[in-house]
Design a protein around this motif. Structure first.
Motif, short mmCIF file in Angstrom:
data_model
loop_
_atom_site.label_atom_id
_atom_site.label_comp_id
_atom_site.label_asym_id
_atom_site.label_seq_id
_atom_site.Cartn_x
_atom_site.Cartn_y
_atom_site.Cartn_z
N ALA A 1 -70.99 12.95 -32.90
CA ALA A 1 -72.35 12.79 -33.44
C ALA A 1 -73.26 13.95 -33.11
O ALA A 1 -74.47 13.83 -33.25
CB ALA A 1 -72.95 11.49 -32.93
N ASP A 2 -72.71 15.08 -32.67
CA ASP A 2 -73.60 16.21 -32.38
C ASP A 2 -73.70 17.10 -33.62
O ASP A 2 -72.75 17.21 -34.40
CB ASP A 2 -73.07 17.01 -31.19
N TYR A 3 -74.85 17.74 -33.78
CA TYR A 3 -75.13 18.46 -35.03
C TYR A 3 -74.13 19.59 -35.29
O TYR A 3 -73.48 19.62 -36.34
CB TYR A 3 -76.56 19.02 -35.00
N ASP A 4 -74.01 20.49 -34.35
CA ASP A 4 -73.15 21.65 -34.59
C ASP A 4 -71.68 21.27 -34.66
O ASP A 4 -70.91 21.87 -35.41
CB ASP A 4 -73.36 22.71 -33.49
N VAL B 1 -70.43 18.45 -35.80
CA VAL B 1 -70.16 17.80 -37.08
C VAL B 1 -70.27 18.78 -38.24
O VAL B 1 -69.44 18.79 -39.15
CB VAL B 1 -71.12 16.60 -37.29
N THR B 2 -71.33 19.59 -38.24
CA THR B 2 -71.59 20.40 -39.44
C THR B 2 -71.05 21.83 -39.36
O THR B 2 -71.03 22.52 -40.35
CB THR B 2 -73.11 20.49 -39.72
N LEU B 3 -70.66 22.26 -38.17
CA LEU B 3 -70.30 23.67 -38.03
C LEU B 3 -68.88 23.88 -37.49
O LEU B 3 -68.01 24.39 -38.18
CB LEU B 3 -71.33 24.33 -37.10
N PRO C 1 -65.85 21.40 -39.15
CA PRO C 1 -65.48 21.80 -40.51
C PRO C 1 -64.67 23.10 -40.55
O PRO C 1 -63.76 23.24 -41.36
CB PRO C 1 -66.84 21.97 -41.21
N GLY D 1 -67.53 24.18 -50.28
CA GLY D 1 -68.37 23.50 -49.30
C GLY D 1 -69.30 24.45 -48.57
O GLY D 1 -69.32 25.66 -48.83
N LEU D 2 -70.06 23.91 -47.69
CA LEU D 2 -71.08 24.67 -46.95
C LEU D 2 -70.51 25.14 -45.62
O LEU D 2 -70.08 24.33 -44.82
CB LEU D 2 -72.29 23.76 -46.70
N LEU E 1 -71.86 26.90 -42.59
CA LEU E 1 -73.02 27.45 -41.88
C LEU E 1 -72.53 28.46 -40.85
O LEU E 1 -71.56 28.20 -40.15
CB LEU E 1 -73.78 26.32 -41.18
N HIS E 2 -73.21 29.56 -40.72
CA HIS E 2 -72.82 30.61 -39.77
C HIS E 2 -71.35 31.00 -39.97
O HIS E 2 -70.51 30.81 -39.11
CB HIS E 2 -73.06 30.15 -38.33
N GLU F 1 -75.91 17.11 -27.42
CA GLU F 1 -75.79 18.47 -27.98
C GLU F 1 -75.28 19.41 -26.88
O GLU F 1 -76.03 19.80 -26.00
CB GLU F 1 -77.14 18.96 -28.50
N TYR G 1 -75.87 32.58 -43.36
CA TYR G 1 -76.74 32.05 -42.31
C TYR G 1 -76.32 32.57 -40.93
O TYR G 1 -76.40 31.86 -39.94
CB TYR G 1 -76.76 30.52 -42.33
N VAL H 1 -68.24 21.03 -52.18
CA VAL H 1 -69.58 20.44 -52.24
C VAL H 1 -70.60 21.56 -52.43
O VAL H 1 -70.62 22.52 -51.67
CB VAL H 1 -69.88 19.64 -50.96
N ALA I 1 -79.52 36.70 -42.22
CA ALA I 1 -78.69 36.70 -43.42
C ALA I 1 -78.70 35.31 -44.04
O ALA I 1 -78.31 34.35 -43.38
CB ALA I 1 -77.28 37.10 -43.07
#
Lengths: 423, 105
Positions: A115-118, A120-122, A125, A146-147, A149-150, A217, A295, B54, B78
């Motif tokens: 359940a931590d942001y980075d 899960v999303t970074l 993935p 897909g997205l 990030l960084h 986090e 990003y 997505v 960036a």
């Protein structure tokens, strides 16, 4: 599957002799961390060279490591014979106190979703994309699926997570075991210099810091790479052998690893320690040039604004100080570090890398394109976490010197540089 | 990163569960963010739908123009490369500022 990292660590220790602790807990922990760093580094190199990262590739690394161990079984036996299995009551009690929170986390992370942001999303993935696409330059990393990030963040930890996922295991135990290994390894590497009792109880206390154990986090139940970075930085600082490999792992783990690598090199400026980090840096840059940035921070561009932002350094420093003084996350840890640094008459060896790293972070905060307080709220605790080992060394050395005055000189000030003898 | 972890739980969202059943893993999903703060939940929804392709759009105008969303705008950092306009998706979802997900068409 986690044992695969241990086998890899043993092979690395055989090929490139390392200063290992003698006590079994610290020795296993150090080999485990060595295996994590080496596994991620080899996969990063293979991925950059275009070798498909399929389950066979992931499996091949521990298999090759096992072959190395079999071929050099005499050295393995020597390594085993040199291991001290029987610990003192303090070492055993300290080991149990260190392991307890992480054993509980091993269980909770089996049932509580990430359940931590980075994480899960970074980070995760990226790991899943590597497993799916068999590449670190596939569609996901080209921004076509897909997205991401960084996009250009270093991949050492996603590659380790991908190893476990590809071989049919969960990646989460890896993130729980890294801080446990860090504390056990560092404790045993420093026990001769700090005294067995201060090292045992100092690092046992550190294992219960909320920022390490319970923070959503960056804590052990998250999938951030910050604890791995803290472990590699800690090892680079406390090892009595060459820190080159540990510094190379820093470069490949996170962007901040470059700054920590410079701090570690500043601490022991020796040419031969530059080889592995230079190779790691070349691998990182080569891979980064093969994927678009998405990003990703342009730190060089930001740093050019330093002269214009110099007045913001005090704001950045205060933002860090406020987070360091947060009792809920850190207890009295950082105030203690400050007091111990202030009251010591002799210079402390861990101060150089600690100050270098923290100064670098304060500089980066002062040139940020974000609001400084907002950036501190989401990242300062994790940046402080990177420095937790040198900071703890200062506190424990201070306590050790006050209870064992004769040890003062040996605690830090005469740190043997390059002495490969085991602690 | 953008902010602290969202309380949004994509694994429990019935719309995402349905999309996972309907869209094959090599399919594509457009996510239209109806407000600025929808990005907080949208990234989690996007991750929950991986490995499907997505794509994110800031509002219906951008979606019609096939102009991908930019999550952070900073002249000195960036941003993501825009790339060519993506082809039509298998399914279109909307996310609002409260993290509510819907499949309008």
């Amino acid at each position: 599957m986690i044992a695969a990292f241990l086998i890899t660590g043993v092979a690395v220790a055989l090929i490139m002799p390392h200063a290992l602790p003698r006590f079994v807990a610290g020795r296993i922990a150090t080999l485990f961390l060595l295996g994590i760093g080496a596994n991620g580094t080899v996969l990063f190199l293979l991925g950059t060279l275009g070798v498909p990262l399929r389950p066979l590739t992931f499996a091949l690394i521990p298999v090759v490591a096992l072959l190395v161990a079999v071929m050099r079984r005499r050295d393995v036996l020597r390594l085993a014979r040199g291991t001290r299995v029987r610990g003192t009551s303090q070492e055993i009690a300290s080991t149990l106190v260190i392991l307890l929170p992480f054993v509980v986390l091993l269980w909770t992370t089996r049932v509580v979703p990430l359940a931590d942001y980075d994480g899960v999303t970074l980070w995760m993935p990226k790991a899943h994309a590597v497993v799916l696409e068999g590449s670190i330059r596939g569609p996901f990393f080209q921004g076509e699926r897909g997205l991401n990030l960084h996009n250009r963040y270093p991949l050492l930890m996603p590659l380790n997570a991908a190893t476990l996922i590809a071989l049919g295991s969960s990646a989460r135990p890896l993130f729980v075991l890294i801080p446990a290994a860090m504390l056990l390894g560092v404790r045993d590497l420093l026990s001769r210099r700090l005294g067995r009792a201060p090292a045992s109880w100092g690092f046992a206390a550190l294992a219960w810091l909320p920022q390490i154990v319970t923070a959503n986090e960056g804590g052990a139940s998250s999938a951030y790479s910050d604890l791995a970075l803290a472990a590699f930085f800690g090892m680079a600082i406390v090892t009595r052998g060459s820190p080159g490999l540990w510094i190379a792992f820093l470069v490949l783990t996170k962007n901040e690893g470059l700054l920590l690598a410079l701090a570690a090199l500043l601490y022991r400026p020796r040419l031969r320690d530059l080889v592995a980090p230079a190779i790691a840096f070349a691998v990182l840059v080569t891979w980064q040039q093969s994927v678009p940035d998405a990003y990703d921070e342009r730190n060089a561009a930001l740093l050019r604004e330093l002269t214009r932002r110099i007045a913001w350094i005090s704001d950045a420093f205060m933002a860090f100080a406020r987070r360091a003084g947060d009792l809920r996350m850190w207890g009295v840890f950082w105030p203690l570090v400050f007091v111990c640094t202030a009251i010591r008459r002799k210079p402390l060896c861990a101060i150089t890398p600690l100050l270098a790293a923290l100064s670098g972070y304060v500089l980066m905060f002062s040139v940020t394109s974000w609001n400084i307080d907002e950036l501190a709220r989401v990242s300062a605790d994790r940046l402080l976490l990177h420095c937790v080992i040198p900071a703890a060394w200062i506190v424990i050395a201070c306590a050790s010197a006050s209870v064992q005055p004769k040890r003062t000189a040996a605690v830090c000030d005469t740190l043997p540089h390059g002495d490969p003898s085991p602690a | 990163m953008i902010a602290e972890a969202s309380s949004f739980r994509p694994s429990e969202d019935p719309v995402l569960e349905e999309v996972r059943g309907r869209v094959p893993s090599d399919g594509s999903v457009d996510i239209v963010m109806l407000s600025g703060d929808a990005s907080q939940s949208a990234v989690f929804a996007g991750v929950a739908l991986a490995p499907r392709d997505v794509r994110f759009f800031s509002g219906w105008d951008d979606w019609r123009a096939r102009r991908r969303a930019i999550f952070f705008r900073d002249a000195r950092a960036a941003n993501a490369a825009e790339g060519p306009p993506p082809a039509a998706a298998t399914i279109v979802l909307t996310v609002d500022g409260q993290g509510r997900i819907a499949a309008p068409r």
